[in-house]
Each structure stands twice: as C-alpha cells, then as structure tokens.
Design a protein around this motif. Structure first.
Motif, mmCIF file in Angstrom:
data_model
loop_
_atom_site.group_PDB
_atom_site.id
_atom_site.type_symbol
_atom_site.label_atom_id
_atom_site.label_comp_id
_atom_site.label_asym_id
_atom_site.label_seq_id
_atom_site.Cartn_x
_atom_site.Cartn_y
_atom_site.Cartn_z
ATOM 1 N N UNK A 52 0.849 -1.184 0.000
ATOM 2 C CA UNK A 52 0.000 0.000 0.000
ATOM 3 C C UNK A 52 0.893 1.245 0.000
ATOM 4 N N UNK A 53 0.444 2.305 -0.649
ATOM 5 C CA UNK A 53 1.288 3.509 -0.743
ATOM 6 C C UNK A 53 1.248 4.364 0.529
ATOM 7 N N UNK A 54 2.322 5.108 0.771
ATOM 8 C CA UNK A 54 2.346 6.063 1.888
ATOM 9 C C UNK A 54 2.183 7.461 1.294
ATOM 10 N N UNK A 55 0.948 7.935 1.311
ATOM 11 C CA UNK A 55 0.594 9.140 0.559
ATOM 12 C C UNK A 55 0.902 10.455 1.262
ATOM 13 N N UNK A 56 0.768 10.473 2.586
ATOM 14 C CA UNK A 56 1.006 11.733 3.310
ATOM 15 C C UNK A 56 1.945 11.483 4.480
#
Lengths: 121, 315
Positions: free
Chosen positions: B113-117
């Motif tokens: 899963x991406x780390x967006x913030x």
C-alpha cells in the motif's frame, strides 16, 4: 511421513496461493562468507554469541556487526569469526556425551548434609 | 531410530518446551514451514523499508527525520537477523533474495500500500508495527531456537517504532484542522489493511493444526486480530480520532469488540501481486540489488587481494 500444513498464518503465505515468478538460478560462488559475531556487553563480562552476518572480510564483518548488533549500546567489544571455522559437538551424541555427568551428584555442594550450626560454608 | 521414533521424540521435545536447534533432527515439513515463514518475515522487514524510506527526505523536521532513519535502519537489521535464522535451515541468502526478487517468495501484503502523506508514517508505526508486534511477541516463544532468538532481539527494538508512530499522530491530532484531517485520513486508509495483516480467518481451521502442534505459532490469526482490535479501539480514543468501521462495538458477552467484515478479495488480490504498489516494490528491490552488484563484487575482490598480499608478505 505425510504431514501437510494446510493452514497458514500471518507472515506465512503458502507457495501454491502465491504467484510463482520467473525461473532463476542462484550462484553462490560470489557470496560473501558467513561470520559469527560475539559481543562483550560491558567491561568485565564475557563475549557472548549475538548472531551471524555476511561480509567480504574481517574488517567489514566487524563494521557490519557494529551496525547490526550494537545500535543501542549493546556492546563495547566485538569478535568475529568465519562460521566455517567453528567446530561443534554433534547433537546426536548428546546422550553419550553429557549423560555421564548426571549421576555424579557428589560434584554439587548440596550433596553434603551438614549441621545448621555450621556457619560460613 | 525409525522415522516414527524420530518424529515421536521430536514432538516430545516440543511438548516439553525444549527448543529445536539447527543441527537437531526435524521433520521435513517443520523445516520447510519455518524456512518459508522466517524468510517471508525477513523479506517483509526489507520491503517494509520502502514505504518509509519514501518520506525520509520530506520529514517535517530534523527530529522526525533522524527518528525515521533510525527506524528504517532497524528494519534492515531485523531483516538481517531473520535471514540469518533462515539460513540455519539450509537455504542461502542469495537464494532467498533471488526468490524475493523473482516474485516467488512473498512478503507481508501491507507494504504494497502507498504512503501518501506524512501522517502515514505515524499510522504505519502505530497500526502496522502495532499489529506486527503482537505477532512477534508470540513468536519470541516459537519452538525453533534461532527464530525465537531473532524475535526477542526484534521485539526489544520494535517498541520504539510503535511509540514514535503514535506520538507523531498525537502531534497531528492536536494541530490545525488540515493536520487533523490528514491524521484521520491516514487512519482510515491503514485500518483495514492492518487487520488483514493477521492473515485469513480461522473458520476453516481444524484441531490437527500442525503449526500450533509444533508450537511454531501459539495463537491463531483470529485471536491475534481480536487482541489488536481491542487494543487499538482504546488507543484511538486518546487521539480523538475514529476507526472506519460502523460495526465496531463492545460485545458484553464475548468481552471483546465486534468488528465488521474484512474484504478478503482485496487481501488475496494484493497477495497475488495486484496491490497498488506490488510492482513498484519489487522493481525498487531489483534495481537496488542490480545496481549494487559491482559494490559486492569489488568488496570481494578487495578482500581477496589483501589476503594474497598478506600471504606474500608472510612467504
């Protein structure tokens, strides 16, 4: 033996449900040798086995051991030895090797029944 | 000794809580299961550095930057402890790395899963490391000696990861509206994937569960997941945030929190390689390994040269 593990857990995804990738071959001839790391946690104590790591030579093994095993002041001295130089007793011989000591209870201080009045012994 | 006798004395040892060591006799399935589990665990630590490494250059302060670097360095160390433990079962480091890079070996899906913030750094520390710790604390008592020892070392270091995550979210939760929104958004995105980290439910479980019998594992996925839910529901109150599950409520009879259904289709999709970042993660690992090849070769050549020099001097 016919034991099958059908159930699986966190961190253990079975091969058959996992997507299998492309073929690959592994070459081991270029692998850095394995070293065993021993750490003295403070002056006055023995060096104790901490774990192992790969390194090209002894100097790198010590540097890597510093980074891997002493990030929180766990040691003041490091020994490394190439794993292939470690000779070990065989666990299959354990019975023969260590058993003879178990019936020699007279080697222990508690074997001797002495009066309570006897002090400092 | 016949195979049957060997198996029996092996199980007797397990039942008596005697740890199994690398040179001891062990059933092939025990060796394989441990090897698979420990190497997957190692891969998870290594791939787990990627989503966090993403934020090192953009950490909001020097303090947060050094904390994040220390955490990522820990993950590398944890990967190394675990690879070493796996190597005692007869696999080589190169083989395991090759299996990871080809996609044959798996790692925890959460890292796809991406780390967006920036708030994701807090949420990952609190929720993802929090979930991992529950599993790892249990594994400190696993029956295979080298795995148990690696886990003890890891657990000692892991607690800082979770605490720094929670602390970082606490700062956001007391900040501006935008910061509070960012905090809640990160919790919303990481909550369900964190629950999935414990793996499929036990509903298909049988009593003859080999992994439990061999004490590789001591708790089932659902037991650990419930423990996690009960723990987090209380902690989130301190943040003044909410968890994105309308079905979450205290069950007086069970003395546990009930929670909603997990989307298992999503879980299996990510496991099979179709998560948001699977390809990106493997590409990053392969790139780092390939581009580092000359460094590994040079170090070996240098060591060889020095060895020869010493030999010539002695002669």
């Amino acid at each position: 033996m016919n034991i099958q593990i059908r159930k699986f857990y966190y961190g253990d995804i079975p091969e058959d449900t996992a997507q299998v990738g492309s073929n690959h071959s592994t070459t081991n001839e270029n692998a850095w040798p394995l070293w065993e790391v021993f750490i003295r946690s403070k002056q006055g104590l023995d060096h104790k086995h901490a774990g192992s790591l790969h390194a090209a030579d002894a100097a790198m093994a010590i540097e890597n051991a510093r980074d891997v095993y002493t990030r929180r002041q766990e040691g003041v001295s490091i020994w490394v030895i190439e794993s292939k130089h470690v000779h070990a007793s065989n666990p299959d011989d354990a019975e023969m090797f260590y058993e003879p000591a178990s019936d020699k209870i007279y080697r222990h201080p508690t074997f001797y029944d002495l009066p309570d009045e006897l002090k400092h012994m | 000794m016949s195979l049957h006798d060997l198996e029996k004395s092996f199980q007797d040892k397990i039942d008596k809580e005697i740890k199994i060591e690398p040179k001891d006799w062990m059933p092939e399935a025990y060796r394989k299961t441990n090897l698979r589990q420990i190497s997957q665990h190692a891969h998870s630590e290594i791939v787990g550095m990627l989503p966090e490494g993403n934020w090192i250059t953009r950490a909001p302060s020097l303090k947060r930057k050094v904390i994040l670097i220390a955490k990522v360095q820990d993950e590398a160390g944890h990967g190394l402890y675990l690879y070493s433990a796996a190597e005692t079962l007869g696999s080589s480091r190169d083989q395991m790395i090759a299996d990871l890079h080809s996609g044959k070996a798996k790692y925890s899906s959460i890292f796809n899963y991406p780390t967006l913030t920036w708030a994701d750094m807090g949420a990952v520390g609190w929720l993802v490391d929090g979930a991992a710790i529950l599993n790892q604390v249990m594994l400190c008592r696993t029956s295979y000696g080298p795995y148990a020892r690696a886990m003890v070392r890891i657990c000692k270091e892991e607690s800082f990861h979770q605490r720094q995550g929670f602390e970082s979210l606490m700062v956001l939760s007391k900040g501006t509206q935008a910061q509070r929104d960012m905090c809640q958004d990160a919790i919303n995105r990481w909550w369900w994937p964190s629950l999935m980290m414990f793996g499929p439910t036990d509903s298909e479980s049988t009593n003859s569960d080999q992994s439990i019998k061999w004490k590789i594992k001591r708790k089932t996925n659902d037991e650990l997941r419930q423990q996690f839910v009960d723990m987090i529901v209380e902690q989130v109150k301190i943040l003044g945030m909410t968890l994105p599950d309308p079905d979450l409520k205290w069950n007086e009879e069970r003395q546990h929190y009930d929670f909603g259904n997990i989307n298992w289709e999503e879980f299996w999709n990510v496991v099979k390689g179709n998560g948001p970042c699977n390809k990106q993660r493997l590409a990053a690992r392969n790139k780092a390994h390939d581009e580092g090849a000359w460094v590994r070769a040079a170090a070996l050549a240098y060591a060889e040269k020095r060895k020869n020099k010493l030999k010539n001097k002695a002669a």
